[in-house]
Design an enzyme around this catalytic site. Structure first.
Site, PDB file in Angstrom:
ATOM      1  CB  ILE A 334      -0.952   0.036   1.218  1.00 32.84           C
ATOM      2  CG1 ILE A 334      -0.156  -0.069   2.522  1.00 32.84           C
ATOM      3  CG2 ILE A 334      -2.005  -1.049   1.109  1.00 32.84           C
ATOM      4  CD1 ILE A 334      -1.034   0.075   3.765  1.00 32.84           C
ATOM      5  CD  GLU A 336       8.676   0.817  -1.837  1.00 29.06           C
ATOM      6  OE1 GLU A 336       9.773   0.434  -1.412  1.00 29.06           O
ATOM      7  OE2 GLU A 336       7.747   0.034  -2.130  1.00 29.06           O
ATOM      8  N   GLY A 337       8.265   4.147   1.090  1.00 30.44           N
ATOM      9  CA  GLY A 337       8.922   5.337   1.618  1.00 30.44           C
ATOM     10  C   GLY A 337      10.416   5.143   1.730  1.00 30.44           C
ATOM     11  N   GLY A 338      11.084   6.131   2.358  1.00 29.57           N
ATOM     12  CA  GLY A 338      12.526   6.037   2.526  1.00 29.57           C
ATOM     13  C   GLY A 338      12.924   4.884   3.421  1.00 29.57           C
ATOM     14  CE1 TYR A 339      12.754   1.958   9.655  1.00 33.49           C
ATOM     15  CE2 TYR A 339      11.301   0.359   8.594  1.00 33.49           C
ATOM     16  CZ  TYR A 339      12.146   0.704   9.634  1.00 33.49           C
ATOM     17  OH  TYR A 339      12.401  -0.192  10.645  1.00 33.49           O
ATOM     18  CE  LYS A 355       7.709   3.113   8.801  1.00 40.15           C
ATOM     19  NZ  LYS A 355       7.709   4.595   8.882  1.00 40.15           N
ATOM     20  CG  ASP A 445      10.238  14.320   6.615  1.00 40.87           C
ATOM     21  OD1 ASP A 445      10.215  15.294   5.843  1.00 40.87           O
ATOM     22  OD2 ASP A 445      10.325  13.148   6.220  1.00 40.87           O
TER      23      ASP A 445
END
Length: 608
Positions: A334, A336-339, A355, A445
């Site tokens: 669902i 997608e991020g930097g982590y 996550k 952020d």
């Protein structure tokens, strides 16, 4: 007898100025259109989505920025030109730090006795009314005409030096001066003497109101509508050209996005081919680790210290996480991020968001640790809830918020009442974080993609991997700043933090100001603060508000926009404190209006 002229004052509000130009052109079909413009040079340089004072900028950068400003002005005037069709047009402009004084300078030098202005506030200025007769035309409608002007003589003050008056010039028709083909992509030339000779329009201008009224009578009596039809015809042509240009730009942008996607896919394919080759020579144990990588998981981090977790944070095994996501089935992805990737799943029958830590990603164990430490000790209705973790692979488990990010929701349309409510919720969340004692929490952020929405569009602030704590003085509100490497997202990052490395609660306030501007306008440009500031200055707030949100309460919304601009100030002392209710009265009033509107709608529906 002098050649008949119609002077029109035009500004940067394209919609309003177009209507005023068409109004004047229709009523003075045989007159030469004369346009005058005061260019207000910016005192700020764009920097990291914010602005920096000119005195801090390099001389070369100043010159480049001034050139860009001038080019933008020329393009604006070129667009106005098209509204006049084949009409004869002259244009004058000067640069001045005070728009009103600049207008008076133009009136003095050009000996203008009557001027059409599209700003009620400026038309009320005594300095201007004493110089000449002022005709107020708003959005193509004649509103009023002042009759308290004096004779235009040399004794009238104009608020400027002789040098600034001398900088106003006009190019003759037979000069090889400024010409523009009917296209927004034309090459434009600007002359050093500060004059643009156009077959189109410019920004500040004059109008003989008595002549306008006479022309109105003549058109009515003789039934001579040819000029109106010509204006309408040219207006339709320009609208058609504008649509074609917008379509071309959309196609171009889409093509660029597709090319970027193709490049990413090609790089991914190459990586997979290399991994397949490596796995062919791996041992069974190494193959198992590679399988975890393919699923977006990290291999067990036995080298990392064990985190002390409070009782309300659950621990989940890797097998439970895998089962909850159907072995990380692609349809459950669902986000997608930097982590790393985020999967939807079920644990104990409860929908959750899982996550994963991407191996060799931008973020790693420090961000995992920071998020666990921060979220495990706070609880707020508008901050995302951490349910548990999988320590062996640095996996985080949150409540599932099905409506995605605020950015996604804005792109699908969101009523102004919901937007204002979400802003009030996020201000509450930030105030809670900044009020924590003895260590305040700075999110560091804040942005649209880190604000998540549940099924009822109630917001939650998420992604605390970059959050930091700062010590608060026990008896004072002042924050002791924390020095750290600049982090965050371009456009939202506090420029002072970027330049000094000093992170304070005011850094969150800056980002929140950008979020407010984006939510109210629907604009996502890095220079959004500049655009809104210009709209406020030109009394054109209605032009930047997102029309898809419905009918905004403009007075209160403008106050909130002004407050957001204060948040984006380079001077931290000018930014409002997120914890001070008095500073946020404009948001509270809008929120109350939204609640009242929602209740009245509910009662109306119930009554029917």
């Amino acid at each position: 007898m002098d050649e008949e002229e119609i002077h029109i004052a035009v500004g940067k509000n394209t919609k309003k100025e177009k209507a005023n130009i068409l109004w004047a052109a229709a009523r003075f079909p045989r007159a030469t259109i004369v346009l005058v413009h005061v260019h207000w040079p910016s005192k700020w340089m764009p920097f990291m989505g914010g602005k920096v004072l000119y005195k801090f900028a390099d001389e070369k950068e100043k010159e480049m920025h001034r050139t860009k400003e001038t080019d933008a002005m020329v393009k604006m005037l070129s667009r106005y030109k098209n509204h006049c069709g084949t009409r004869k047009v002259r244009a004058h402009y000067l640069s001045h730090d005070d728009v009103l004084a600049g207008v008076v300078n133009l009136i003095k030098k050009l000996k203008i006795k009557r001027i059409v202005i599209g700003s009620r506030s400026m038309s009320k200025e005594a300095m201007l009314r004493k110089c000449c007769q002022v005709c107020v035309v708003i959005n193509g409608k004649h509103m009023s005409t002042s009759n308290d002007h004096l004779e235009h003589t040399g004794s009238i003050g104009y608020g400027g030096s002789p040098e600034s008056l001398a900088s106003i010039h006009e190019l003759s028709d037979d000069s090889n001066g400024y010409t523009t083909p009917p296209s927004d992509f034309a090459d434009e030339i600007i002359y050093d003497d500060g004059v643009i000779q156009m077959d189109g329009t410019d920004e500040l201008a004059t109008c003989d109101v008595q002549e306008a009224e006479t022309e109105d009578e003549e058109i009515t009596e003789t039934g001579e509508p040819n000029s109106c039809k010509e204006v309408e015809h040219f207006s339709e042509e320009i609208a058609h050209q504008t649509d074609e240009i917008q379509s071309f730009r959309s196609i171009t942008e889409r093509a660029e996005e597709l090319m970027e996607e193709i490049d990413k896919l090609q790089r991914k394919l190459k990586e997979l081919q290399e991994e397949d080759h490596e796995k062919s020579i791996l041992s069974p144990r190494q193959k198992a680790a590679a399988s975890l990588k393919e699923k977006g998981l990290s291999t067990p981090r036995y080298g990392y210290p064990e985190l002390q977790l409070p009782e309300h944070i659950s621990r989940f095994s890797m097998s439970k996480i895998s089962k909850a996501t159907d072995n990380f089935y692609s349809r459950n992805l669902i986000g997608e991020g930097g982590y790393g990737p985020v999967y939807k799943g079920k644990l104990g029958g409860v929908p959750v968001a899982i996550k994963l830590l991407r191996p060799h990603g931008k973020q790693g164990f420090p961000e995992y640790k920071q998020e666990v430490v921060v979220l495990s000790r706070i609880e707020h209705p508008h901050i995302v809830k951490l349910i548990g973790v999988c320590p062996e692979s640095c996996i985080l488990v949150y409540e599932h918020l099905p409506n995605g990010t605020l950015l996604d929701r804005l792109s699908k349309g969101l009523p102004w009442k919901d937007r204002v409510r979400i802003l009030a919720e996020q201000r509450s969340a930030l105030a809670y974080l900044h009020s924590c004692r003895p260590h305040a929490i700075i999110h560091a952020d804040l942005k649209l993609t880190n604000i998540l929405l549940n099924a009822g569009n109630v917001s939650r602030l998420g992604d605390f991997g970059t959050a930091r704590t700062v010590h608060m003085k026990p008896l004072e509100e002042e924050t002791i700043c924390r020095r750290t490497n600049p982090m965050g997202t371009t456009g939202y990052m506090d420029p002072v933090f970027f330049m000094t490395g000093e992170l304070t609660t005011e850094s969150d306030v800056y980002a929140f100001g950008v979020v407010i501007l984006q939510v109210l306008t629907g604009l996502l440009d890095l220079n959004i603060a500049d655009q809104v500031r210009e709209a406020v200055k030109m009394d054109a707030v209605h032009c930047v508000l997102d029309a898809s949100a419905g009918s905004w309460p403009e007075v209160q919304t403008e106050r909130l926009l002004r407050l957001a601009l204060r948040c984006c100030s380079l001077e931290r002392k000018r930014r409002p404190a997120i914890t001070c209710d008095a500073d946020w009265r404009s948001l509270d009033i809008l929120h109350a209006m939204a609640n009242a509107a929602a209740k009245s709608r509910k009662w109306a529906t119930h009554g029917s």
